[in-house]
Write a protein that holds these residues in place. Structure first.
Motif, PDB file in Angstrom:
ATOM      1  N   SER A  12       0.938  -1.193   0.056  1.00 49.10           N
ATOM      2  CA  SER A  12      -0.043  -0.015  -0.048  1.00 49.10           C
ATOM      3  C   SER A  12       0.712   1.242   0.067  1.00 49.10           C
ATOM      4  CB  SER A  12      -0.914  -0.021   1.249  1.00 49.10           C
ATOM      5  OG  SER A  12      -0.259  -0.159   2.526  1.00 49.10           O
ATOM      6  N   TYR A  13       1.905   1.251   0.764  1.00 44.21           N
ATOM      7  CA  TYR A  13       2.733   2.588   0.879  1.00 44.21           C
ATOM      8  C   TYR A  13       3.408   2.660  -0.674  1.00 44.21           C
ATOM      9  CZ  TYR A  13       5.794   6.084   2.613  1.00 44.21           C
ATOM     10  OH  TYR A  13       6.392   7.044   2.764  1.00 44.21           O
ATOM     11  N   TYR A  16       1.077   4.148  -2.897  1.00 46.71           N
ATOM     12  CA  TYR A  16       0.808   5.482  -2.791  1.00 46.71           C
ATOM     13  C   TYR A  16       1.996   6.326  -3.260  1.00 46.71           C
ATOM     14  CZ  TYR A  16       0.445   9.911   0.196  1.00 46.71           C
ATOM     15  OH  TYR A  16       0.268  10.948   0.667  1.00 46.71           O
TER      16      TYR A  16
END
Length: 78
Positions: A12-13, A16
């Motif tokens: 997820s990071y 992002y």
């Protein structure tokens, strides 16, 4: 949650962080070369997930493992 359902990586990071610059670069390049929007989106998705996976396995996870090891080595013994 069963072990086989638990994700093995947290992308997820990385998604992002890398999605916007990759989308911009791929869009600029692919639309300038006459590629369809669907091809542009597909390439952006593959490149973003690839970079996120690279980031997780080669940067983020080793850093987290190192941090845990350092913190555990300084933890008081009972």
């Amino acid at each position: 949650m069963s072990a086989w359902l638990r994700p093995q990586a947290d992308l997820s990071y990385g998604v992002y962080i890398y999605a916007f610059p990759i989308q911009q670069a791929v869009t600029q390049w692919s639309l300038a070369n006459g590629w369809s929007l669907m091809a542009c989106l597909s390439l952006s998705l593959v490149a973003t997930v690839g970079m996120a996976a690279f980031s997780w396995f080669w940067v983020e996870k080793p850093a987290l493992d190192w941090t845990r090891a350092v913190l555990n080595s300084h933890a008081p013994s009972h």
